[in-house]
Write an enzyme that holds these catalytic residues in place. Structure first.
Site, short mmCIF file in Angstrom:
data_model
loop_
_atom_site.label_atom_id
_atom_site.label_comp_id
_atom_site.label_asym_id
_atom_site.label_seq_id
_atom_site.Cartn_x
_atom_site.Cartn_y
_atom_site.Cartn_z
N CYS A 45 106.32 47.55 44.34
CA CYS A 45 106.91 48.52 44.70
C CYS A 45 107.42 49.32 43.26
CB CYS A 45 108.21 48.76 45.66
SG CYS A 45 108.89 50.30 45.85
N CYS A 50 105.24 52.07 44.62
CA CYS A 50 105.98 53.58 44.94
C CYS A 50 106.85 53.97 43.72
CB CYS A 50 106.68 53.22 45.97
SG CYS A 50 107.45 51.63 46.27
N LYS A 53 104.55 55.47 40.90
CA LYS A 53 103.60 56.55 41.55
C LYS A 53 104.24 57.72 41.66
CE LYS A 53 102.36 55.82 45.82
NZ LYS A 53 101.86 55.08 46.89
N TYR A 180 96.95 56.74 52.49
CA TYR A 180 97.98 57.26 51.68
C TYR A 180 97.77 57.24 50.25
CZ TYR A 180 100.47 52.91 51.04
OH TYR A 180 100.79 51.43 50.60
N GLU A 184 97.32 60.21 47.43
CA GLU A 184 98.35 60.50 46.70
C GLU A 184 97.96 60.70 45.40
OE1 GLU A 184 102.22 58.45 48.96
OE2 GLU A 184 100.93 57.32 47.85
N HIS A 440 120.70 78.72 56.19
CA HIS A 440 119.63 79.63 55.79
C HIS A 440 119.82 80.02 54.17
CE1 HIS A 440 116.90 82.89 56.39
NE2 HIS A 440 117.70 83.77 55.79
N GLU A 445 115.68 74.37 58.01
CA GLU A 445 116.24 75.31 59.18
C GLU A 445 115.12 75.07 60.41
OE1 GLU A 445 116.95 79.46 58.82
OE2 GLU A 445 116.10 79.36 56.69
#
Length: 451
Positions: A45, A50, A53, A180, A184, A440, A445
């Site tokens: 990682c 991760c 990356k 993934y 990615e 908002h 939302e």
């Protein structure tokens, strides 16, 4: 051998995210801990996964932001991208994080061995230097490594490990795989200007994610120029005199690429650990078989993280390492990690995030389900003139409205999903979302406005 005769209470092999957490927590509980890492502290990682990356993902996003900013009144003159600057800055920060990991372990008096370790006997570990130590418990946290299929010329391909070290952005790159990692890196290289081709052996990308999100990502990716080849597997890769590669795939004519990247999954990293010397049972992929408390078939040997092939996610490995250390060395009732309802993300362009059951899984398990969707163009994309739509999908039990899964593709999806995952894990109902006032204007939302 009595407890006092062991050199250590715990010896951890592999100092990635799971191994680091387990070692640190065990030491904090008063255990005498040692750990060995043959590569760099931090594991996949931090060093080659991760973390670096995600830094590349941030860098790639500027390509669209610099284009979109013109509609917001900005003029950027002379813009250019320098891959080596980004690459070297990423390396620099990775080294910084590695230092933090090392310092944390040293502060907790964990003895570090920067070399390979192998189990050579009962409670016995032999280091590459020849040093032999013993431990009451042994934890395997060696993670996983990229799987490269067997085909002629496989020595010419790169994996995600090497992608961070390229000297330049390839003009044209073939990425094999539909998971993934493939999607990615496809997004990253595409934003940096590469011609990207994804070749997948099936006709489905991101298997396990909701079909609505998979289809939306593929549509957007194709609009951005990424090419998809389905039912295509590499048969042969040949390096040509000009440094490019000729690739023959099933049912297709040969094509040339500057780089060929294989992203066809990861396999547990158990080779050469000596597990067979003490009878540790392993699965067909080489994964260590463990029970709910991460204990292997040998009472004193445990394993956490990707090496067990349960859920290959860094936060899961950290949870498993924490639970192991608390349960074995802490003054608590032993506990295990719940591997259900784990949120996940794909840092594609745009990103995907998901938690809970997808629509197919929900129908199989619950029969009657009710699905709510919000399909919209984010305000930023409207002003920028970018015809890219986001999608949020909520799946509920048709009988009582309990939220079974939430899935999203669009800006900030992973950041939004982290909070939404709490609600799904807590088994909240659609009515709870309906009763919540929206913030908002935001993308998030939409979660409380779907009717």
């Amino acid at each position: 051998m009595s407890e006092t005769e062991y050199d250590y209470d715990l010896f951890t092999i592999g100092i990635g995210s799971g191994g680091t957490r387990a070692s640190r927590v065990a030491a904090a509980h008063g255990a005498r801990v040692a750990a060995a890492e043959e590569h760099r502290v931090g594991g996949t990682c931090v060093i080659r996964g991760c973390v670096p990356k995600k830094m590349l993902v941030y860098g790639a996003q500027f390509a669209e932001d610099l284009e979109d900013c013109q509609a917001f009144g900005w003029t950027i003159e002379g813009k250019k991208f320098d891959w080596k600057t980004l690459r070297d800055n990423v390396f620099r920060d990775v080294s910084r994080i590695e230092g933090v990991y090392t310092e944390t372990l040293e502060k907790h008096d964990v003895t570090l061995f920067h070399e390979r370790a192998e189990i050579t006997g009962d409670h016995e570990i032999t280091l590459a230097s020849g040093k032999v130590v013993t431990a009451k418990y042994i934890l395997i946290a060696t993670g996983a490594t990229p799987h490269v299929p067997d085909f002629e010329g496989s020595e010419h391909v790169i994996t995600s490990n090497e992608a961070f070290h390229l000297d330049e952005v390839p003009g044209c790159i073939l990425i094999t795989g539909g998971g993934y990692i493939a999607n990615e890196f496809a997004g990253i290289f595409n934003e940096f200007g590469s011609k990207v081709v994804i070749a997948n052996r099936s006709d489905v990308i991101l298997r396990g994610y909701d079909f609505s999100l998979r289809d939306r990502l593929m549509q957007i990716s194709m609009t951005k120029g990424i090419e998809f080849l389905f039912h295509a597997e590499i048969e042969k890769v040949t390096k040509k005199e000009d440094g490019t590669y000729s690739v023959k795939m099933t049912g297709l004519e040969e094509r040339s690429f500057d780089k060929v990247m294989v992203a066809t999954g990861r396999k547990p990293n158990t080779e050469g650990l000596g597990l067979e010397n003490v009878g540790v049972k392993m699965g067909d992929k080489g994964e260590i078989k463990v029970d709910e408390f991460s204990k292997s078939s040998v009472d004193y040997i445990y394993a956490v993280g990707d090496v067990t092939d349960r859920v290959q996610l860094t936060p899961v490995a950290i949870r498993e390492g924490q639970a192991f250390a608390d349960s074995i060395f802490g003054d608590v009732e032993p506990y295990s990690v719940d591997h259900t309802c784990v949120p996940s993300a794909v840092f594609s362009h745009p990103p995907i995030a998901s938690v809970g059951l997808n629509e197919r899984e929900a129908k199989e398990q619950y029969g009657q389900v009710k699905t709510y969707t919000s399909d919209f163009r984010p305000m930023k994309n409207v002003v920028a003139g970018r015809n890219e739509r986001s999608l949020i999908k909520m799946i509920c039990d048709g009988a009582n409205g309990q939220i079974l899964g939430i899935h999203m593709i669009g800006p900030y999806a992973p950041e939004i999903m982290q909070a939404a995952a709490v609600a799904v894990k807590a088994k909240m109902n659609k009515a709870d979302f309906d009763a919540t006032v929206a913030i908002h204007p935001t993308v998030a939302e939409e979660l409380v406005l779907m009717r």
